[in-house]
Scaffold this motif. Structure first.
Motif, PDB file in Angstrom:
ATOM      1  N   GLU A  46       0.872  -1.259   0.138  1.00 24.61           N
ATOM      2  CA  GLU A  46       0.077   0.107   0.070  1.00 24.61           C
ATOM      3  C   GLU A  46       0.422   1.106  -0.072  1.00 24.61           C
ATOM      4  N   VAL A  47       2.073   1.654   0.490  1.00 27.91           N
ATOM      5  CA  VAL A  47       2.680   2.350   1.044  1.00 27.91           C
ATOM      6  C   VAL A  47       3.744   2.307  -0.472  1.00 27.91           C
ATOM      7  N   LEU A  48       4.150   1.914  -1.001  1.00 29.99           N
ATOM      8  CA  LEU A  48       4.607   2.078  -2.444  1.00 29.99           C
ATOM      9  C   LEU A  48       3.537   1.903  -3.310  1.00 29.99           C
ATOM     10  N   GLU A  49       2.594   2.045  -3.641  1.00 29.93           N
ATOM     11  CA  GLU A  49       1.287   2.575  -3.983  1.00 29.93           C
ATOM     12  C   GLU A  49       0.709   3.444  -4.252  1.00 29.93           C
ATOM     13  N   ARG A  50       1.120   4.229  -2.985  1.00 29.54           N
ATOM     14  CA  ARG A  50       0.986   5.548  -2.987  1.00 29.54           C
ATOM     15  C   ARG A  50       1.966   5.970  -3.334  1.00 29.54           C
ATOM     16  N   LEU A  51       3.559   5.756  -2.923  1.00 30.59           N
ATOM     17  CA  LEU A  51       4.803   6.847  -3.273  1.00 30.59           C
ATOM     18  C   LEU A  51       4.406   6.870  -4.839  1.00 30.59           C
ATOM     19  N   ILE A  52       4.256   5.675  -5.716  1.00 31.69           N
ATOM     20  CA  ILE A  52       4.371   6.244  -7.014  1.00 31.69           C
ATOM     21  C   ILE A  52       3.136   7.526  -7.221  1.00 31.69           C
ATOM     22  N   GLU A  53       2.103   6.710  -6.944  1.00 25.97           N
ATOM     23  CA  GLU A  53       0.687   7.952  -7.402  1.00 25.97           C
ATOM     24  C   GLU A  53       1.386   9.290  -6.385  1.00 25.97           C
ATOM     25  N   ASN A  54       2.011   9.648  -5.446  1.00 23.46           N
ATOM     26  CA  ASN A  54       2.084  10.848  -4.810  1.00 23.46           C
ATOM     27  C   ASN A  54       3.656  11.198  -6.032  1.00 23.46           C
ATOM     28  N   ALA A  55       4.280  10.669  -6.567  1.00 25.74           N
ATOM     29  CA  ALA A  55       5.343  11.044  -7.479  1.00 25.74           C
ATOM     30  C   ALA A  55       4.502  11.339  -9.127  1.00 25.74           C
ATOM     31  N   SER A  56       3.568  10.871  -9.581  1.00 29.77           N
ATOM     32  CA  SER A  56       2.845  10.837 -11.112  1.00 29.77           C
ATOM     33  C   SER A  56       2.247  12.512 -10.572  1.00 29.77           C
ATOM     34  N   ILE A  57       1.584  12.956  -9.268  1.00 28.56           N
ATOM     35  CA  ILE A  57       0.460  14.053  -8.749  1.00 28.56           C
ATOM     36  C   ILE A  57       2.020  14.966  -8.953  1.00 28.56           C
ATOM     37  N   ALA A  58       3.145  15.182  -8.427  1.00 23.86           N
ATOM     38  CA  ALA A  58       4.002  15.367  -8.492  1.00 23.86           C
ATOM     39  C   ALA A  58       4.189  16.130 -10.310  1.00 23.86           C
ATOM     40  N   HIS A  59       4.686  15.413 -11.060  1.00 28.53           N
ATOM     41  CA  HIS A  59       4.931  15.149 -11.764  1.00 28.53           C
ATOM     42  C   HIS A  59       4.222  16.013 -13.094  1.00 28.53           C
ATOM     43  N   GLU A  60       2.841  15.729 -12.927  1.00 29.22           N
ATOM     44  CA  GLU A  60       1.481  15.963 -13.479  1.00 29.22           C
ATOM     45  C   GLU A  60       0.841  17.650 -13.017  1.00 29.22           C
ATOM     46  N   GLU A  61       1.788  17.501 -11.564  1.00 28.48           N
ATOM     47  CA  GLU A  61       1.005  19.111 -11.165  1.00 28.48           C
ATOM     48  C   GLU A  61       1.554  19.595 -10.947  1.00 28.48           C
ATOM     49  N   ARG A  62       3.247  19.305 -11.675  1.00 26.39           N
ATOM     50  CA  ARG A  62       3.919  20.076 -10.925  1.00 26.39           C
ATOM     51  C   ARG A  62       3.973  20.341  -9.510  1.00 26.39           C
ATOM     52  N   VAL A  63       4.328  19.918  -8.713  1.00 26.65           N
ATOM     53  CA  VAL A  63       4.521  20.555  -7.515  1.00 26.65           C
ATOM     54  C   VAL A  63       5.401  19.400  -6.976  1.00 26.65           C
ATOM     55  N   PRO A  64       6.252  19.834  -5.474  1.00 28.85           N
ATOM     56  CA  PRO A  64       7.108  19.261  -4.695  1.00 28.85           C
ATOM     57  C   PRO A  64       6.684  18.147  -4.521  1.00 28.85           C
ATOM     58  N   MET A  65       7.019  17.063  -4.877  1.00 32.54           N
ATOM     59  CA  MET A  65       7.131  15.214  -3.924  1.00 32.54           C
ATOM     60  C   MET A  65       6.893  15.360  -3.206  1.00 32.54           C
ATOM     61  N   CYS A  66       7.836  16.221  -2.082  1.00 28.27           N
ATOM     62  CA  CYS A  66       8.200  16.043  -0.603  1.00 28.27           C
ATOM     63  C   CYS A  66       8.243  17.734   0.384  1.00 28.27           C
ATOM     64  N   GLN A  67       7.401  17.532   1.198  1.00 26.27           N
ATOM     65  CA  GLN A  67       7.499  18.911   1.478  1.00 26.27           C
ATOM     66  C   GLN A  67       8.705  19.564   2.388  1.00 26.27           C
ATOM     67  N   ASP A  68       9.889  18.623   2.712  1.00 22.89           N
ATOM     68  CA  ASP A  68      10.957  19.299   2.593  1.00 22.89           C
ATOM     69  C   ASP A  68      11.600  19.133   1.364  1.00 22.89           C
ATOM     70  N   THR A  69      11.985  20.154   0.483  1.00 24.09           N
ATOM     71  CA  THR A  69      13.096  20.630  -0.907  1.00 24.09           C
ATOM     72  C   THR A  69      14.351  20.838  -0.319  1.00 24.09           C
ATOM     73  N   GLY A  70      14.849  19.958   0.970  1.00 23.15           N
ATOM     74  CA  GLY A  70      16.413  19.950   1.146  1.00 23.15           C
ATOM     75  C   GLY A  70      16.964  20.936   1.250  1.00 23.15           C
ATOM     76  N   MET A  71      18.256  20.742   1.515  1.00 24.06           N
ATOM     77  CA  MET A  71      19.458  22.107   1.487  1.00 24.06           C
ATOM     78  C   MET A  71      20.283  21.107   0.260  1.00 24.06           C
ATOM     79  N   THR A  72      20.444  21.713  -0.758  1.00 24.13           N
ATOM     80  CA  THR A  72      20.889  21.680  -1.728  1.00 24.13           C
ATOM     81  C   THR A  72      22.471  20.752  -2.132  1.00 24.13           C
ATOM     82  N   ILE A  73      23.092  19.997  -2.532  1.00 24.73           N
ATOM     83  CA  ILE A  73      23.922  19.412  -2.522  1.00 24.73           C
ATOM     84  C   ILE A  73      24.220  19.494  -4.457  1.00 24.73           C
TER      85      ILE A  73
END
Length: 285
Positions: A46-73
């Motif tokens: 179920e988690v894996l399905e949600r992660l796939i869905e989350n990544a797809s939504i981020a790509h399609e709607e042009r939003v970050p896949m995670c709220q923590d957008t990190g420190m840039t390396i």
């Protein structure tokens, strides 16, 4: 000799900061789908399905896949026959981060001092690693790194007598202590050799490798396979809910070291294994 203007660098970094946070790499998406077929835990599936869905939504709607957008390396490979015009390279890289995080509405998580902790409000300064190579190209990789996974990394100055088994046990123990905190399924970067900071650098750089691609040295590739097997037997599973897919990959990099040292660093990437790269060729000088 070739020449590149800093504006081209700024624009490239700006774009990569946004794309890295919006678009999960195909290699990671495919690894989710492979894991879904082998996961024995219903919660894990179920988690894996949600992660796939989350990544797809981020790509399609042009939003970050995670709220923590990190420190840039940023990893930079600069050809020695290349000249940068219009300003300093480091300034250009940071300006690209500044613009990318503003334009992409990415969370700005960097504080100006580890004790005062006042937000810099533009996610700079970035962590930049430079490597000077032959040629006249500029290879830039942008890798946003969230705190949840970064906090779970570890370094140990092993004794040479600890040997390979001591190194492997430290890696497995580090992942076991991390549990579900780094948002598995994870990618585990391992750096062995050099000195303290070199091992840490190797572990970080190892995370850039495409999921499923092993070290070119067969003996090291076999160690990666053994570590992945041992880690997935821990049963931590996706998001820590239990299961057989705790890690998607273990990537090992090594470097010569001192006769009295065996440094080992572990750097963990969460399921949002984000990085984008570009090669800028410039124009004739």
């Amino acid at each position: 000799m070739k020449i590149i203007n800093v504006n081209e660098i700024i624009e490239a970094v700006e774009k990569m900061c946004i794309e890295a946070n919006y678009d999960l790499g195909n290699d990671v998406m495919l690894s989710f789908q492979r894991a879904l077929k082998t996961e024995t835990s219903s919660s894990g599936r179920e988690v894996l399905e949600r992660l796939i869905e989350n990544a797809s939504i981020a790509h399609e709607e042009r939003v970050p896949m995670c709220q923590d957008t990190g420190m840039t390396i940023i990893f930079v490979e600069m050809g020695q026959d290349l000249h940068i015009e219009g300003g300093m390279l480091t300034d250009a890289l940071n300006e690209g981060v500044r613009r990318g995080y503003k334009k992409g509405y990415l969370r700005k998580s960097v504080v100006n001092d580890p004790f005062e902790r006042i937000n810099t409000e533009d996610n700079t300064p970035a962590i930049i690693h430079y490597d000077f190579v032959s040629g006249d190209e500029l290879h830039i990789t942008v890798a946003p790194k969230g705190a949840g996974s970064e906090n779970m990394g570890a370094l140990k100055m092993c004794k040479p007598s600890d040997g390979l088994e001591g190194v492997m046990q430290f890696v497995v123990d580090t992942v076991e202590r991390a549990g579900g905190n780094p948002c598995p399924p994870i990618i585990v970067g391992v750096g062995v050799g050099g000195i303290m900071e070199k091992a840490s650098y190797l572990a970080k750089k190892a995370l850039l490798r495409e999921v499923g691609v092993h070290n070119k040295e067969e003996r090291l590739a076999k160690i990666e396979e053994k570590l992945l097997e041992r880690i997935n037997k821990l049963g931590i599973g996706p998001q820590g809910y239990g299961g057989t897919n705790t890690a998607l990959a273990v990537n090992l990099e090594v470097y010569p070291t001192h006769i009295a040292m065996l440094p080992v660093a572990v750097n963990i990437n969460c399921h949002a294994a984000r990085h984008k790269e570009i090669i800028l060729t410039g124009r004739e000088y």
